[in-house]
Design a protein around this motif. Structure first.
Motif, PDB file in Angstrom:
ATOM      1  N   ARG A  21       0.852  -1.196   0.000  1.00  0.00           N
ATOM      2  CA  ARG A  21       0.000   0.000   0.000  1.00  0.00           C
ATOM      3  C   ARG A  21       0.882   1.239   0.000  1.00  0.00           C
ATOM      4  NH1 ARG A  21      -4.438   0.200   4.563  1.00  0.00           N
ATOM      5  NH2 ARG A  21      -4.836  -1.807   3.534  1.00  0.00           N
ATOM      6  N   ILE A  22       0.764   2.020  -1.062  1.00  0.00           N
ATOM      7  CA  ILE A  22       1.574   3.228  -1.173  1.00  0.00           C
ATOM      8  C   ILE A  22       0.984   4.314  -0.263  1.00  0.00           C
ATOM      9  CG2 ILE A  22       2.494   4.986  -2.723  1.00  0.00           C
ATOM     10  CD1 ILE A  22       2.113   3.023  -5.020  1.00  0.00           C
ATOM     11  N   LYS A  23       1.815   4.848   0.620  1.00  0.00           N
ATOM     12  CA  LYS A  23       1.374   5.923   1.505  1.00  0.00           C
ATOM     13  C   LYS A  23       1.803   7.257   0.912  1.00  0.00           C
ATOM     14  CE  LYS A  23       1.642   3.002   5.629  1.00  0.00           C
ATOM     15  NZ  LYS A  23       2.234   2.830   6.979  1.00  0.00           N
ATOM     16  N   TYR A  24       0.895   7.867   0.179  1.00  0.00           N
ATOM     17  CA  TYR A  24       1.170   9.160  -0.446  1.00  0.00           C
ATOM     18  C   TYR A  24       1.181  10.221   0.658  1.00  0.00           C
ATOM     19  CZ  TYR A  24      -0.027   6.649  -4.733  1.00  0.00           C
ATOM     20  OH  TYR A  24      -0.066   5.742  -5.766  1.00  0.00           O
ATOM     21  N   SER A  25       2.368  10.607   1.056  1.00  0.00           N
ATOM     22  CA  SER A  25       2.516  11.467   2.238  1.00  0.00           C
ATOM     23  C   SER A  25       2.367  12.955   1.942  1.00  0.00           C
ATOM     24  CB  SER A  25       3.882  11.214   2.881  1.00  0.00           C
ATOM     25  OG  SER A  25       4.923  11.447   1.941  1.00  0.00           O
ATOM     26  N   LYS A  26       2.541  13.343   0.675  1.00  0.00           N
ATOM     27  CA  LYS A  26       2.435  14.758   0.314  1.00  0.00           C
ATOM     28  C   LYS A  26       1.017  15.032  -0.185  1.00  0.00           C
ATOM     29  CE  LYS A  26       4.934  18.384  -2.178  1.00  0.00           C
ATOM     30  NZ  LYS A  26       6.050  18.664  -3.127  1.00  0.00           N
ATOM     31  N   VAL A  27       0.159  15.515   0.706  1.00  0.00           N
ATOM     32  CA  VAL A  27      -1.256  15.730   0.389  1.00  0.00           C
ATOM     33  C   VAL A  27      -1.473  17.199   0.036  1.00  0.00           C
ATOM     34  CG1 VAL A  27      -3.621  15.533   1.221  1.00  0.00           C
ATOM     35  CG2 VAL A  27      -1.894  13.865   1.961  1.00  0.00           C
ATOM     36  N   LEU A  28      -1.922  17.457  -1.183  1.00  0.00           N
ATOM     37  CA  LEU A  28      -2.153  18.832  -1.629  1.00  0.00           C
ATOM     38  C   LEU A  28      -3.619  19.230  -1.502  1.00  0.00           C
ATOM     39  CD1 LEU A  28       0.443  17.687  -3.274  1.00  0.00           C
ATOM     40  CD2 LEU A  28       0.168  19.804  -4.554  1.00  0.00           C
ATOM     41  N   VAL A  29      -4.544  18.291  -1.726  1.00  0.00           N
ATOM     42  CA  VAL A  29      -5.978  18.570  -1.629  1.00  0.00           C
ATOM     43  C   VAL A  29      -6.625  17.422  -0.863  1.00  0.00           C
ATOM     44  CG1 VAL A  29      -8.138  18.920  -2.891  1.00  0.00           C
ATOM     45  CG2 VAL A  29      -5.995  19.844  -3.813  1.00  0.00           C
ATOM     46  N   ASN A  30      -7.486  17.776   0.093  1.00  0.00           N
ATOM     47  CA  ASN A  30      -8.203  16.738   0.845  1.00  0.00           C
ATOM     48  C   ASN A  30      -9.543  17.295   1.335  1.00  0.00           C
ATOM     49  OD1 ASN A  30      -8.693  14.249   1.942  1.00  0.00           O
ATOM     50  ND2 ASN A  30      -7.351  14.511   3.711  1.00  0.00           N
ATOM     51  N   VAL A  31     -10.360  17.739   0.393  1.00  0.00           N
ATOM     52  CA  VAL A  31     -11.684  18.273   0.719  1.00  0.00           C
ATOM     53  C   VAL A  31     -12.586  17.114   1.152  1.00  0.00           C
ATOM     54  CG1 VAL A  31     -13.708  19.502  -0.150  1.00  0.00           C
ATOM     55  CG2 VAL A  31     -11.415  20.143  -0.925  1.00  0.00           C
ATOM     56  N   GLY A  32     -13.130  17.215   2.335  1.00  0.00           N
ATOM     57  CA  GLY A  32     -13.947  16.143   2.881  1.00  0.00           C
ATOM     58  C   GLY A  32     -13.181  15.226   3.804  1.00  0.00           C
ATOM     59  N   ARG A  33     -11.844  15.369   3.831  1.00  0.00           N
ATOM     60  CA  ARG A  33     -10.970  14.605   4.728  1.00  0.00           C
ATOM     61  C   ARG A  33     -11.235  13.091   4.646  1.00  0.00           C
ATOM     62  NH1 ARG A  33      -8.110  17.800   8.033  1.00  0.00           N
ATOM     63  NH2 ARG A  33      -8.754  19.985   8.261  1.00  0.00           N
ATOM     64  N   ALA A  34     -11.372  12.598   3.430  1.00  0.00           N
ATOM     65  CA  ALA A  34     -11.628  11.171   3.246  1.00  0.00           C
ATOM     66  C   ALA A  34     -10.353  10.377   3.003  1.00  0.00           C
ATOM     67  CB  ALA A  34     -12.594  10.953   2.078  1.00  0.00           C
ATOM     68  N   TYR A  35      -9.245  11.072   2.683  1.00  0.00           N
ATOM     69  CA  TYR A  35      -7.978  10.379   2.451  1.00  0.00           C
ATOM     70  C   TYR A  35      -7.088  10.497   3.690  1.00  0.00           C
ATOM     71  CZ  TYR A  35      -3.304   9.285   0.774  1.00  0.00           C
ATOM     72  OH  TYR A  35      -2.056   8.741   0.640  1.00  0.00           O
ATOM     73  N   SER A  36      -6.428   9.384   4.041  1.00  0.00           N
ATOM     74  CA  SER A  36      -5.540   9.352   5.207  1.00  0.00           C
ATOM     75  C   SER A  36      -4.102   9.173   4.741  1.00  0.00           C
ATOM     76  CB  SER A  36      -5.941   8.216   6.149  1.00  0.00           C
ATOM     77  OG  SER A  36      -4.979   8.045   7.169  1.00  0.00           O
ATOM     78  N   ARG A  37      -3.241  10.154   5.043  1.00  0.00           N
ATOM     79  CA  ARG A  37      -1.837  10.046   4.652  1.00  0.00           C
ATOM     80  C   ARG A  37      -1.096   9.000   5.482  1.00  0.00           C
ATOM     81  NH1 ARG A  37       1.098  15.438   5.207  1.00  0.00           N
ATOM     82  NH2 ARG A  37      -0.958  16.377   4.933  1.00  0.00           N
ATOM     83  N   SER A  38      -1.574   8.714   6.680  1.00  0.00           N
ATOM     84  CA  SER A  38      -0.897   7.733   7.528  1.00  0.00           C
ATOM     85  C   SER A  38      -1.103   6.302   7.043  1.00  0.00           C
ATOM     86  CB  SER A  38      -1.382   7.859   8.969  1.00  0.00           C
ATOM     87  OG  SER A  38      -2.781   7.619   9.055  1.00  0.00           O
ATOM     88  N   THR A  39      -2.215   6.042   6.368  1.00  0.00           N
ATOM     89  CA  THR A  39      -2.493   4.694   5.858  1.00  0.00           C
ATOM     90  C   THR A  39      -2.459   4.601   4.347  1.00  0.00           C
ATOM     91  OG1 THR A  39      -4.894   5.068   5.819  1.00  0.00           O
ATOM     92  CG2 THR A  39      -3.929   4.220   7.877  1.00  0.00           C
ATOM     93  N   GLY A  40      -2.549   5.745   3.648  1.00  0.00           N
ATOM     94  CA  GLY A  40      -2.603   5.730   2.197  1.00  0.00           C
ATOM     95  C   GLY A  40      -3.939   5.275   1.651  1.00  0.00           C
ATOM     96  N   THR A  41      -4.969   5.302   2.479  1.00  0.00           N
ATOM     97  CA  THR A  41      -6.281   4.773   2.102  1.00  0.00           C
ATOM     98  C   THR A  41      -7.311   5.886   1.999  1.00  0.00           C
ATOM     99  OG1 THR A  41      -5.781   2.684   3.209  1.00  0.00           O
ATOM    100  CG2 THR A  41      -8.086   3.135   2.728  1.00  0.00           C
ATOM    101  N   PHE A  42      -8.131   5.799   0.946  1.00  0.00           N
ATOM    102  CA  PHE A  42      -9.293   6.669   0.808  1.00  0.00           C
ATOM    103  C   PHE A  42     -10.517   5.884   1.267  1.00  0.00           C
ATOM    104  CE2 PHE A  42     -13.080   7.770  -1.630  1.00  0.00           C
ATOM    105  CZ  PHE A  42     -13.195   9.126  -1.386  1.00  0.00           C
ATOM    106  N   ARG A  43     -11.328   6.516   2.134  1.00  0.00           N
ATOM    107  CA  ARG A  43     -12.547   5.877   2.631  1.00  0.00           C
ATOM    108  C   ARG A  43     -13.747   6.713   2.220  1.00  0.00           C
ATOM    109  NH1 ARG A  43     -13.747   3.820   8.848  1.00  0.00           N
ATOM    110  NH2 ARG A  43     -15.778   2.888   8.416  1.00  0.00           N
ATOM    111  N   ALA A  44     -14.660   6.107   1.465  1.00  0.00           N
ATOM    112  CA  ALA A  44     -15.819   6.833   0.933  1.00  0.00           C
ATOM    113  C   ALA A  44     -16.702   7.331   2.070  1.00  0.00           C
ATOM    114  CB  ALA A  44     -16.614   5.937   0.000  1.00  0.00           C
TER     115      ALA A  44
END
Length: 389
Positions: free
Chosen positions: A276-299
């Motif tokens: 699981r790739i943990k994309y640590s550089k987050v530029l946009v996260n409207v709705g806060r559904a993506y987690s940089r610590s896990t690399g997972t998006f949760r609907a």
């Protein structure tokens, strides 16, 4: 032939003992059919055992149901609501069962007494202090769901002298169990009697359960607001509302629209398998559904989503695969393979329907992907296109 008869006798005897059958009747049947082939005896004994076992199960079920019937409170129309004895016997325990067993919305006593309605007089003077209140109750009027009044009830209504009403609004589902004051109307004072507080909870399905307590004196009785009969007919996506606490109606709840957008990158190189790739550089996260610590998006809501993921390959005679994973299923791939040294970018997109709580991430299955802190070559992003109810 004698040996065969003895074998059959042993078989039938074990069936009779194991299934609590009648030994004498079995011996009589044996004498009448002793000249039959062995296959006949095998086929004959099976339904006898099965029938006796079913009779035992029916008897056990009958005992359980009789135990359930004893929970009725004779003369007061109080009935226990919850899992039946038969269901409790057959169904295994689970986390959902445990939650339901502790939730009063699934375990309450039905209180269906027409004299509690706010449009009845005091032909029969009732007092709830005489009852032994225990557990949770749900109010009904002639089989239809109803709730306590939220306004002062006139004296000598609900078949009592001082009618008890809820001094405060009913809770919402997210409020959970709340404590509310109860007032009794007497001598032109709406709260002449401050009775013992009760607990209230709203349940899914537009109904309430109450943990009634013994009133402070007689003659006081809990009321059921006849005007709230309409609330029992509201649908799941509706709530029962009233401005004057007299005229009630079902109102459809508006689902607030959600905006969900995210874009993130991985500022480094990836080699081989990365689950699981943990994309640590987050530029946009409207709705806060993506987690940089896990690399997972949760609907966050149910709807149609679109995702994209990219990479810059840096391989020599090797393939590079990145997969988009939705709820543990590999659904889309970004694939590159070159026979000579090269560096090529690749972008893949995927659109799908997701339920609330679905999880999406990217896995690096093989090869080599290149990026640095300044580049945007290994990226992952997505947006909610259509929100659904």
């Amino acid at each position: 032939m004698v040996v065969l008869a003895v074998a059959v006798f042993v078989t039938l005897s074990s069936c009779a003992v194991g299934c609590s059958g009648n030994m004498n009747s079995t011996e009589l049947k044996l004498r009448s059919v002793k000249n039959q082939p062995a296959a006949f005896f095998k086929d004959m004994t099976r339904p006898q055992c099965e029938q006796t076992t079913l009779q035992q199960q029916d008897a056990l079920t009958q005992v359980n149901m009789e135990s359930l019937k004893q929970k009725r409170d004779a003369g007061t129309n109080l009935f226990y609501y919850g899992t039946s004895a038969e269901e409790e016997y057959e169904q295994p325990f689970s986390e959902e069962d445990t939650r339901r067993r502790s939730d009063p919305c699934f375990h309450y006593t039905v209180l269906d007494q027409a004299w509690r309605a706010t449009n009845t007089s005091t032909k029969l003077t009732m007092c709830d202090r005489r009852y032994k209140w225990k557990g949770w109750y749900r109010l009904f009027f002639k089989g239809q769901s109803i709730q306590m009044p939220e306004r002062c009830v006139p004296v000598n209504k609900c078949s009592t002298h001082a009618p008890l009403w809820l001094a405060g609004r009913h809770p919402r589902i997210r409020d959970g169990i709340v404590t509310r004051q109860v007032c009794g109307h007497w001598k032109k004072k709406c709260c002449a009697f401050r009775s013992t507080p009760i607990k209230v909870k709203k349940c899914r399905g537009n109904y309430y359960v109450y943990q009634f307590t013994k009133p402070s004196s007689c003659d006081l009785a809990y009321c059921a607001d006849i005007n709230t009969l309409v609330c029992g007919r509201c649908r799941r996506n509706q709530s029962c509302v009233s401005r004057d606490k007299i005229n009630w109606r079902c109102k459809t709840r508006k689902v607030p629209s959600r905006k969900v957008h995210f874009f993130a990158s991985y500022p480094g190189q990836l080699t081989g398998k990365v689950n699981r790739i943990k994309y640590s550089k987050v530029l946009v996260n409207v709705g806060r559904a993506y987690s940089r610590s896990t690399g997972t998006f949760r609907a966050p809501v149910k709807g149609i989503y679109q995702f994209f993921f990219s990479t810059q390959t840096a391989n020599t005679n090797k393939k590079t695969d990145l997969w988009l994973v939705v709820n543990s299923y590999w659904v889309a791939v970004s694939h590159t393979a070159f026979s000579r040294p090269s560096s090529v970018g690749s972008l893949s997109t995927y659109m799908t329907f997701l339920r609330k709580g679905s999880r999406v991430y990217v896995t690096h299955n093989c090869g080599k992907s290149w990026a640095n802190a300044a580049s945007m070559t290994i990226t992952f992003g997505g947006s909610l296109l259509v929100q659904m109810k």
